[in-house]
Design a protein around this motif. Structure first.
Motif, PDB file in Angstrom:
ATOM      1  N   ARG A 246       0.838  -1.200   0.000  1.00  0.00           N
ATOM      2  CA  ARG A 246       0.000   0.000   0.000  1.00  0.00           C
ATOM      3  C   ARG A 246       0.868   1.243   0.000  1.00  0.00           C
ATOM      4  O   ARG A 246       1.987   1.250   0.518  1.00  0.00           O
ATOM      5  CB  ARG A 246      -0.885   0.032   1.251  1.00  0.00           C
ATOM      6  CG  ARG A 246      -1.752  -1.188   1.465  1.00  0.00           C
ATOM      7  CD  ARG A 246      -3.010  -1.156   0.653  1.00  0.00           C
ATOM      8  NE  ARG A 246      -3.953  -0.179   1.139  1.00  0.00           N
ATOM      9  CZ  ARG A 246      -4.947  -0.455   2.003  1.00  0.00           C
ATOM     10  NH1 ARG A 246      -5.081  -1.682   2.487  1.00  0.00           N
ATOM     11  NH2 ARG A 246      -5.781   0.482   2.384  1.00  0.00           N
ATOM     12  N   VAL A 247       0.326   2.322  -0.554  1.00  0.00           N
ATOM     13  CA  VAL A 247       0.927   3.637  -0.372  1.00  0.00           C
ATOM     14  C   VAL A 247       0.417   4.176   0.954  1.00  0.00           C
ATOM     15  O   VAL A 247      -0.800   4.217   1.195  1.00  0.00           O
ATOM     16  CB  VAL A 247       0.566   4.597  -1.519  1.00  0.00           C
ATOM     17  CG1 VAL A 247       1.124   5.993  -1.237  1.00  0.00           C
ATOM     18  CG2 VAL A 247       1.121   4.072  -2.838  1.00  0.00           C
ATOM     19  N   GLU A 261       5.595   3.651  -0.557  1.00  0.00           N
ATOM     20  CA  GLU A 261       4.984   2.335  -0.638  1.00  0.00           C
ATOM     21  C   GLU A 261       5.603   1.433   0.420  1.00  0.00           C
ATOM     22  O   GLU A 261       6.833   1.358   0.540  1.00  0.00           O
ATOM     23  CB  GLU A 261       5.197   1.723  -2.020  1.00  0.00           C
ATOM     24  CG  GLU A 261       4.570   0.344  -2.153  1.00  0.00           C
ATOM     25  CD  GLU A 261       4.889  -0.339  -3.470  1.00  0.00           C
ATOM     26  OE1 GLU A 261       4.636  -1.566  -3.578  1.00  0.00           O
ATOM     27  OE2 GLU A 261       5.410   0.330  -4.382  1.00  0.00           O
ATOM     28  N   VAL A 263       6.965  -1.729   1.470  1.00  0.00           N
ATOM     29  CA  VAL A 263       7.473  -2.831   0.653  1.00  0.00           C
ATOM     30  C   VAL A 263       7.925  -4.042   1.462  1.00  0.00           C
ATOM     31  O   VAL A 263       8.068  -5.135   0.902  1.00  0.00           O
ATOM     32  CB  VAL A 263       8.629  -2.351  -0.251  1.00  0.00           C
ATOM     33  CG1 VAL A 263       8.123  -1.330  -1.262  1.00  0.00           C
ATOM     34  CG2 VAL A 263       9.770  -1.764   0.582  1.00  0.00           C
ATOM     35  N   ALA A 294      -1.216   0.236  -3.769  1.00  0.00           N
ATOM     36  CA  ALA A 294      -0.031   0.581  -4.565  1.00  0.00           C
ATOM     37  C   ALA A 294      -0.318   0.372  -6.035  1.00  0.00           C
ATOM     38  O   ALA A 294      -1.084  -0.507  -6.416  1.00  0.00           O
ATOM     39  CB  ALA A 294       1.136  -0.285  -4.133  1.00  0.00           C
TER      40      ALA A 294
END
Length: 294
Positions: A246-247, A261, A263, A294
């Motif tokens: 997700r952002v 993001e 990661v 994302a």
């Protein structure tokens, strides 16, 4: 192990119309919980249920500091009047509408530097136990929130708070909304197992399921010397973490924020953000806001 100002036991009602008289919210069976959880050679050494207290975490920290509790002590409250989340945020809910409990762990075999994995480990255990016992899909928001889906929306149904208890222990508190109704939600972004369509909201098996899963994961992690990769914890947490991919915006101490993001979760339990500047920044503490996929 009874906390001050907290009445022991959870049987009986206080009359029609009181906060205890909701037949959809029966009391926990403390005797059956002890019988099912306190076993020879098991982790859980004592299970106490109190009607009402300020905070199970505060009570258990004080008991541990005074020598009144040992590893595996479990303190459950039918109602908390001063429950706390991260950053001392208040956690309140109607009596018997959820599960509010704290446990004392003393992982002497694990380097203190790895104790930061305990809240994440607890999140995995809570999600595992609830998926089995409640039949509801759950996800984890880094670092300590339990998410459910209500009407297609992601909502917070639970949280975890870890606190040091003296030099050798950690008290981990868990709060889960079980039968909280829409009109009882403290904020629109809150949820509960019932609102998420749980097949069971019987709190006794839900609590047993969470504590059994916590014992299993804690033993695996402790036996691996706290190595999250060796015991499978790091991989399992990542698989159930709704934050990854997700952002997000990380609101950090010192009024600083980072957008990127999510990661990875690294070996220290930190959330790794890939920023727009091409930098990977690990975040060890702070509030995370899910912005968009994302």
């Amino acid at each position: 192990m009874t906390p001050r100002d907290a009445s022991e036991g959870s049987q009986g009602f206080e009359g029609n119309g009181s906060r205890w008289s909701d037949l959809d919210r029966p009391p926990l069976n403390a005797t059956a919980l002890r019988r099912g959880l306190v076993q020879e050679g098991g982790l859980w050494s004592r299970v106490e249920v109190v009607q009402r207290t300020g905070s199970t975490n505060s009570d258990l920290v004080a008991l541990a500091a005074g020598g009144g509790a040992r590893e595996g002590a479990v303190l459950v409250a039918e109602e908390q009047t001063a429950g706390r989340g991260r950053l001392d945020r208040q956690w309140t809910a109607p009596a018997r509408s959820g599960l509010f409990f704290s446990v004392l762990l003393t992982p002497a075999e694990v380097p203190v530097a790895r104790w930061g994995w305990l809240p994440l480990l607890t999140g995995v255990a809570v999600a595992t136990g609830l998926s089995r016992a409640a039949g509801v899909d759950t996800a984890l928001k880094w670092p300590n929130d339990l998410l459910v889906t209500v009407g297609g929306e992601e909502r917070k149904a639970g949280g975890i708070l870890a606190e040091r208890a003296g030099d050798g222990g950690v008290v981990i508190g868990v709060g889960v909304n079980v039968t909280l109704r829409e009109e009882e939600l403290p904020v629109p972004t809150a949820g509960s197992l019932a609102l998420a369509g749980a097949v069971s909201t019987d709190r006794d098996p839900l609590l047993r399921g969470m504590l059994r899963a916590l014992e299993q994961w804690y033993r695996r992690w402790r036996d691996a010397g706290g190595d999250p990769a060796a015991c499978g914890l790091q991989e399992t947490y990542a698989a159930g973490c709704a934050t990854l991919g997700r952002v997000v915006r990380a609101e950090l101490p010192g009024d600083r924020s980072v957008v990127g993001e999510a990661v990875a979760v690294d070996g220290d339990g930190r959330l790794v953000l890939a920023t727009g500047e091409g930098v990977q920044e690990p975040v060890g503490a702070g509030d995370i806001v899910h912005l968009r996929p994302a």
